[in-house]
Design a protein around this motif. Structure first.
Motif, PDB file in Angstrom:
ATOM      1  N   ASN A   1      20.106  52.980 -15.017  1.00  0.00           N
ATOM      2  CA  ASN A   1      20.674  51.849 -14.371  1.00  0.00           C
ATOM      3  C   ASN A   1      22.333  51.633 -14.672  1.00  0.00           C
ATOM      4  N   ASN A   2      22.582  51.831 -15.854  1.00  0.00           N
ATOM      5  CA  ASN A   2      23.876  51.487 -16.439  1.00  0.00           C
ATOM      6  C   ASN A   2      24.654  52.887 -15.942  1.00  0.00           C
ATOM      7  N   LYS A   3      24.239  53.919 -15.944  1.00  0.00           N
ATOM      8  CA  LYS A   3      24.985  55.231 -15.296  1.00  0.00           C
ATOM      9  C   LYS A   3      25.239  54.931 -13.889  1.00  0.00           C
ATOM     10  N   ARG A   4      24.689  54.293 -12.984  1.00  0.00           N
ATOM     11  CA  ARG A   4      24.742  53.749 -11.683  1.00  0.00           C
ATOM     12  C   ARG A   4      25.549  52.654 -11.411  1.00  0.00           C
ATOM     13  N   ASN A   5      25.974  51.938 -12.594  1.00  0.00           N
ATOM     14  CA  ASN A   5      26.468  50.500 -12.638  1.00  0.00           C
ATOM     15  C   ASN A   5      25.777  49.764 -11.868  1.00  0.00           C
ATOM     16  N   LEU A   6      24.722  49.548 -11.856  1.00  0.00           N
ATOM     17  CA  LEU A   6      23.744  48.465 -10.938  1.00  0.00           C
ATOM     18  C   LEU A   6      23.958  47.346 -11.978  1.00  0.00           C
ATOM     19  N   GLU A   7      23.994  46.086 -11.129  1.00  0.00           N
ATOM     20  CA  GLU A   7      23.874  44.736 -12.041  1.00  0.00           C
ATOM     21  C   GLU A   7      22.513  44.198 -12.185  1.00  0.00           C
ATOM     22  N   LEU A   8      22.093  43.749 -13.182  1.00  0.00           N
ATOM     23  CA  LEU A   8      20.974  43.484 -13.590  1.00  0.00           C
ATOM     24  C   LEU A   8      20.430  42.019 -12.901  1.00  0.00           C
ATOM     25  N   TYR A   9      19.329  41.702 -12.444  1.00  0.00           N
ATOM     26  CA  TYR A   9      18.707  40.461 -12.126  1.00  0.00           C
ATOM     27  C   TYR A   9      18.515  39.499 -13.288  1.00  0.00           C
ATOM     28  N   PRO A  10      18.662  38.068 -13.171  1.00  0.00           N
ATOM     29  CA  PRO A  10      18.102  37.440 -14.069  1.00  0.00           C
ATOM     30  C   PRO A  10      16.562  37.359 -13.851  1.00  0.00           C
ATOM     31  N   VAL A  11      15.828  37.421 -14.945  1.00  0.00           N
ATOM     32  CA  VAL A  11      14.544  37.507 -15.093  1.00  0.00           C
ATOM     33  C   VAL A  11      13.878  36.273 -15.655  1.00  0.00           C
ATOM     34  N   ASP A  12      13.162  35.472 -14.803  1.00  0.00           N
ATOM     35  CA  ASP A  12      12.262  34.294 -15.329  1.00  0.00           C
ATOM     36  C   ASP A  12      10.550  34.590 -15.591  1.00  0.00           C
ATOM     37  N   ASP A  13      10.219  34.000 -16.524  1.00  0.00           N
ATOM     38  CA  ASP A  13       8.519  33.919 -16.678  1.00  0.00           C
ATOM     39  C   ASP A  13       8.339  35.383 -17.104  1.00  0.00           C
ATOM     40  N   PHE A  14       8.874  36.055 -18.129  1.00  0.00           N
ATOM     41  CA  PHE A  14       8.444  37.529 -18.218  1.00  0.00           C
ATOM     42  C   PHE A  14       7.367  37.590 -19.141  1.00  0.00           C
ATOM     43  N   ILE A  15       6.416  38.571 -19.002  1.00  0.00           N
ATOM     44  CA  ILE A  15       5.155  38.663 -19.382  1.00  0.00           C
ATOM     45  C   ILE A  15       5.077  40.357 -19.902  1.00  0.00           C
ATOM     46  N   SER A  16       4.795  40.457 -21.139  1.00  0.00           N
ATOM     47  CA  SER A  16       4.385  41.876 -21.819  1.00  0.00           C
ATOM     48  C   SER A  16       2.916  42.002 -21.745  1.00  0.00           C
ATOM     49  N   SER A  17       2.230  43.101 -21.222  1.00  0.00           N
ATOM     50  CA  SER A  17       0.847  43.375 -21.490  1.00  0.00           C
ATOM     51  C   SER A  17       0.861  44.643 -22.265  1.00  0.00           C
ATOM     52  N   PRO A  18       0.870  44.740 -23.745  1.00  0.00           N
ATOM     53  CA  PRO A  18       0.966  45.962 -24.296  1.00  0.00           C
ATOM     54  C   PRO A  18       0.010  46.993 -23.842  1.00  0.00           C
ATOM     55  N   GLY A  19       0.746  48.033 -23.676  1.00  0.00           N
ATOM     56  CA  GLY A  19      -0.244  49.339 -23.401  1.00  0.00           C
ATOM     57  C   GLY A  19      -0.427  49.331 -21.715  1.00  0.00           C
ATOM     58  N   GLY A  20      -0.191  48.325 -21.320  1.00  0.00           N
ATOM     59  CA  GLY A  20      -0.402  48.230 -19.568  1.00  0.00           C
ATOM     60  C   GLY A  20       1.036  48.262 -18.911  1.00  0.00           C
ATOM     61  N   GLY A  21       1.661  47.206 -18.918  1.00  0.00           N
ATOM     62  CA  GLY A  21       3.117  47.125 -18.160  1.00  0.00           C
ATOM     63  C   GLY A  21       3.600  45.694 -18.509  1.00  0.00           C
ATOM     64  N   ILE A  22       4.549  45.285 -17.625  1.00  0.00           N
ATOM     65  CA  ILE A  22       5.479  44.272 -17.980  1.00  0.00           C
ATOM     66  C   ILE A  22       5.514  43.448 -16.555  1.00  0.00           C
ATOM     67  N   SER A  23       5.758  42.199 -16.638  1.00  0.00           N
ATOM     68  CA  SER A  23       6.171  41.552 -15.278  1.00  0.00           C
ATOM     69  C   SER A  23       7.161  40.328 -15.418  1.00  0.00           C
ATOM     70  N   GLY A  24       7.668  39.969 -14.457  1.00  0.00           N
ATOM     71  CA  GLY A  24       8.780  38.629 -14.375  1.00  0.00           C
ATOM     72  C   GLY A  24       9.003  38.430 -12.883  1.00  0.00           C
ATOM     73  N   VAL A  25       9.622  37.252 -12.918  1.00  0.00           N
ATOM     74  CA  VAL A  25      10.053  36.915 -11.700  1.00  0.00           C
ATOM     75  C   VAL A  25      11.364  36.972 -11.430  1.00  0.00           C
ATOM     76  N   ILE A  26      11.964  37.584 -10.195  1.00  0.00           N
ATOM     77  CA  ILE A  26      13.101  37.993 -10.039  1.00  0.00           C
ATOM     78  C   ILE A  26      13.318  37.235  -8.655  1.00  0.00           C
ATOM     79  N   GLN A  27      14.121  36.571  -8.274  1.00  0.00           N
ATOM     80  CA  GLN A  27      14.792  35.906  -7.012  1.00  0.00           C
ATOM     81  C   GLN A  27      13.251  35.254  -6.419  1.00  0.00           C
ATOM     82  N   ASN A  28      12.644  34.780  -7.030  1.00  0.00           N
ATOM     83  CA  ASN A  28      11.118  33.988  -6.532  1.00  0.00           C
ATOM     84  C   ASN A  28      10.175  34.988  -6.160  1.00  0.00           C
ATOM     85  N   THR A  29      10.145  36.065  -6.521  1.00  0.00           N
ATOM     86  CA  THR A  29       8.994  36.902  -6.353  1.00  0.00           C
ATOM     87  C   THR A  29       8.800  37.743  -7.916  1.00  0.00           C
TER      88      THR A  29
END
Length: 181
Positions: free
Chosen positions: A36-64
């Motif tokens: 992402n940094n190599k491509r100079n892409l701006e990060l979105y703010p993330v709300d309600d981040f959830i980590s599920s160890p061994g599975g994945g992650i989730s978060g709300v970006i622009q209401n999705t």
């Protein structure tokens, strides 16, 4: 490698995944953020981040709510539907992660699992001292066997497709009964 499955662009998929991964502690997070940094892409703010160890992650970006993780994680979180990746292009020697939201699978990310030279030396040193080495991993069987082979670990000592809690139990057993802890 990023394979787009929806109408969202590769850069946008990377941007979303990187935004989520900034909160993660998985080694793959670093490679996603680096790209992402190599491509100079701006990060979105993330709300309600959830980590599920061994599975994945989730978060709300622009209401999705977006999710990023393994196929097991997809099947746990994707509207109660079982999803099968039937692509003819599925690489058996790569770690696969999926970016999705509640409506669609967006992209598939394929990662190489490179072994650090110092890992090979460390395992060799342990084996030279007569210490039996075991490998506990969440990786697919094919990946675990390839890595174990490259590291010189006996096939019978490789335990793959384990969830975080299963790997934690293995570590607890080692610390409790091993003379080498």
């Amino acid at each position: 490698t990023i394979i787009i499955i929806s109408n969202i662009s590769e850069n946008e998929s990377l941007r979303i995944a990187s935004s989520l991964e900034t909160f993660a502690h998985h080694p793959l997070a670093k490679s996603i953020i680096r790209e992402n940094n190599k491509r100079n892409l701006e990060l979105y703010p993330v709300d309600d981040f959830i980590s599920s160890p061994g599975g994945g992650i989730s978060g709300v970006i622009q209401n999705t709510r977006y999710y990023f993780g393994s196929m097991r994680f997809v099947n746990t979180n994707f509207n109660g539907q079982v999803v099968v990746d039937k692509s003819n292009e599925l690489p058996v020697d790569k770690i696969l992660s999926y970016l999705f939201n509640e409506d669609q699978i967006i992209a598939r990310f394929a990662f190489d699992d490179k072994i650090k030279p110092e890992s090979v030396r460390a395992i060799s040193k342990l084996q030279t001292k007569g210490i039996e080495v075991f490998m506990l991993t969440g990786d697919k069987v094919t990946i675990a066997e390839r890595i174990g082979d490259e590291l010189g670990i006996k096939q019978s000592n490789i335990f793959s497709e384990l969830r975080s809690e299963e790997r934690r139990v293995g570590k607890e057993c080692r610390s409790r009964w091993s003379p080498y802890h």
